[in-house]
Enzyme design. Sequence first.
Site, mmCIF file in Angstrom:
data_model
loop_
_atom_site.group_PDB
_atom_site.id
_atom_site.type_symbol
_atom_site.label_atom_id
_atom_site.label_comp_id
_atom_site.label_asym_id
_atom_site.label_seq_id
_atom_site.Cartn_x
_atom_site.Cartn_y
_atom_site.Cartn_z
ATOM 1 N N ASP A 20 -37.686 -7.052 -18.687
ATOM 2 C CA ASP A 20 -36.446 -6.462 -19.198
ATOM 3 C C ASP A 20 -36.675 -5.956 -20.617
ATOM 4 O O ASP A 20 -37.718 -6.198 -21.234
ATOM 5 C CB ASP A 20 -35.261 -7.427 -19.103
ATOM 6 C CG ASP A 20 -35.392 -8.642 -20.010
ATOM 7 O OD1 ASP A 20 -36.304 -8.670 -20.874
ATOM 8 O OD2 ASP A 20 -34.580 -9.573 -19.876
ATOM 9 N N ASN A 62 -27.284 -0.497 -27.042
ATOM 10 C CA ASN A 62 -25.967 -0.003 -26.626
ATOM 11 C C ASN A 62 -24.947 -0.089 -27.751
ATOM 12 O O ASN A 62 -24.142 0.823 -27.947
ATOM 13 C CB ASN A 62 -25.464 -0.785 -25.408
ATOM 14 C CG ASN A 62 -26.121 -0.332 -24.117
ATOM 15 O OD1 ASN A 62 -26.344 0.848 -23.907
ATOM 16 N ND2 ASN A 62 -26.438 -1.285 -23.258
ATOM 17 N N ASP A 78 -28.325 4.221 -21.048
ATOM 18 C CA ASP A 78 -28.657 4.899 -19.791
ATOM 19 C C ASP A 78 -29.916 5.747 -19.956
ATOM 20 O O ASP A 78 -30.787 5.772 -19.087
ATOM 21 C CB ASP A 78 -27.502 5.810 -19.351
ATOM 22 C CG ASP A 78 -26.300 5.030 -18.850
ATOM 23 O OD1 ASP A 78 -26.408 3.795 -18.696
ATOM 24 O OD2 ASP A 78 -25.257 5.659 -18.608
ATOM 25 N N ASP A 84 -30.780 -4.217 -17.199
ATOM 26 C CA ASP A 84 -32.013 -3.686 -17.802
ATOM 27 C C ASP A 84 -33.248 -4.378 -17.243
ATOM 28 O O ASP A 84 -34.305 -4.374 -17.872
ATOM 29 C CB ASP A 84 -31.958 -3.837 -19.328
ATOM 30 C CG ASP A 84 -31.917 -5.290 -19.771
ATOM 31 O OD1 ASP A 84 -31.276 -6.105 -19.087
ATOM 32 O OD2 ASP A 84 -32.512 -5.620 -20.812
#
Length: 293
Positions: free
Chosen positions: A171, A179, A188, A214
């Site tokens: 991850d 974010n 994204d 993720d």
Amino acid sequence: MPKAGDTDTPNHARSKAKLVTDAILVTLRGRAIGERLTLDPSEEKVVIGRDDEAHLSIADDSASRFHCELTFKETGWFIKDLSSTNGTYVGGHLIDSALLRDGDIIKVGATIFKFLSSQNIEAAYHEEIYALTITDGLTQLYNRRYLEDFMEREMSRCRRHGRPMTIMLFDIDGFKAVNDRFGHLSGDHVLRSIGDKLGRRIRREEALARLGGDEFVVVLPETNLEDALKFAEIIRKSIELMPIIFDGWKIPITVSIGIGQYQSEMNSVADLIADADAALYRAKAKGANQISD
């Protein structure tokens, strides 16, 4: 005016010129996954946005009221951004205007469409619907459903033939902070960038999937732990060095990787994923940008 859900009626009497203008948009990510919009070249323009007056109205707060428009010209279908807040992307690139090609991925806010234009539009549409059942709409990688089926088949081969198999679970380090700082659209973009980068490194007999959020998984049949560790280091380093630019910002990204190894006492796919997850936890405990088995 084109409407979502329109269907094409087969007509063998169509001219060749008419056939090459046939085009649809298929929703890959958004509120109506799998929905289609038939594009009519006789229309002056097709506007996409969150306003009810848009030809294709999408329930997406990150899209502008009138976000972009599609028009048909002599050379094909064109898409033009209408000075939207978050921009219009085609194939991962921010555009002002672009000629669309069959298979192009269009991103409007957080909504993703695929542009299909072919002489057999019905077959192309149904192939796309099937693909939606096994792929992740955002990254176009395999999804969890496909991953589990693939792993089950490979684990069965391991049991029968005594062959090695490893998986890499990884991850993104500090993904929430990305974010929070740059906005969820940047997140994204990061996920798609990693998917594109790694997709070029995966061999036909292997599988790369987005597990969720993720988290990603790489399945490595016929691969022992030593070789998996070497490949994990290649992946870790390539992601650390890859340039990710979003909205003018360079976003530094690293990943932590846990490696799980198939053992004969494992009874299910969940057992192998849990083994990799425990290794990922150990990698995280050592700090960001680490590998563990």
